[in-house]
Design an enzyme around this catalytic site. Sequence first.
Site, PDB file in Angstrom:
ATOM      1  N   ASP A   1      44.453  23.002  23.977  1.00 48.11           N
ATOM      2  CA  ASP A   1      45.013  22.200  25.055  1.00 48.11           C
ATOM      3  C   ASP A   1      44.703  22.971  26.345  1.00 48.11           C
ATOM      4  OD1 ASP A   1      46.726  20.302  26.434  1.00 48.11           O
ATOM      5  OD2 ASP A   1      48.202  21.916  26.496  1.00 48.11           O
TER       6      ASP A   1
ATOM      7  N   ASP B   1      50.771  23.760  23.497  1.00 49.48           N
ATOM      8  CA  ASP B   1      52.115  24.187  23.894  1.00 49.48           C
ATOM      9  C   ASP B   1      53.105  23.034  23.928  1.00 49.48           C
ATOM     10  OD1 ASP B   1      50.945  22.990  26.221  1.00 49.48           O
ATOM     11  OD2 ASP B   1      52.451  23.983  27.468  1.00 49.48           O
TER      12      ASP B   1
ATOM     13  N   ASP C   1      46.334  22.710  30.132  1.00 53.79           N
ATOM     14  CA  ASP C   1      47.480  23.193  30.912  1.00 53.79           C
ATOM     15  C   ASP C   1      48.538  23.791  29.997  1.00 53.79           C
ATOM     16  OD1 ASP C   1      47.295  21.685  33.893  1.00 53.79           O
ATOM     17  OD2 ASP C   1      46.253  20.662  32.262  1.00 53.79           O
TER      18      ASP C   1
END
Length: 224
Positions: A9, A168, A11
Site C-alpha cells: 500500500d 496499514d 500512504d
Amino acid sequence: MRPAAVFFDLDGTLVDTAPDFVVVLNQLLQEAGRPALSDAAIRSQVSNGARALVTLGFGLTPEDADFGTHLDRLLACYEARLAVDSALFPGMDKVLAALEAEQIPWGIVTNKPERFTTPLLSGLGLAERCGPVICPDHVRLRKPDPEGLLIAAQQAGVAPEQCLYVGDHLRDIEAGRAAGMRTVAALFGYLDPNEDPRAWHADVYIETAAQLLPLIAANKDSPA
C-alpha cells in the site's frame, strides 16, 4: 516462504505522506478561521483519503453543500505540495534495496489516484525502481476488492499465492487475503485509534519496516 514479489500500500505503508497532508489541511483550516488539528489526529485519517480529511477538518459529510468545494481545494493544495515533506518510512529504503538485491520485484497497489501517485513516486525517486503501480484508475473496484492485487501479480509474472502484500488498513488485509496473498499489517502506519489491527487476521504484524527483512530472506535458497 521467500516471496516471489512484494506489493505495498502507498500512504501509511511505503511512504509517510502525512506531513504534507498536515500542512495542507491546517493551512485550509487557518484560512477558514478554524483551529489547527494535531499531527496525530490528521495521521489517523490519511489512509481513509481526502474525503475523511474534509470531514475531520470541517465537520462536513459528502451530503453537505460545501463538501465538494472543500474537497477540491484540499486536493488542489495537496497536488501542489506532493513530496515536499513526504518520505519513505524509516528502514523502508533498506527493505527496497534488499528486494532489488534479491531480484524480487516490488510494486504498489493503492487507492490513491494516479494523478497524485505518479508525481509522488517521481518526486521520491521511486518511479524507476518499482514494478507494477496499480491505482483506482486501473481497476473497476478498488480495495478491499482484490482486483488491483491480482493485476499487479499478473504484471509481475508471479502467482498471487507467492506474493506478500503489506498494508496499514483493514481493507489492505482483506484485499490481500481475497487475492490469496500472504498479508503483512504495518502497525507503524496510519491506524485509527478506534480500530484493533490484531482483529484483521493478517498473517504477520510488523512494528517497523525493518521487520520485513527476515520475510524477504526466508528460505532464500529454496523456490518461492
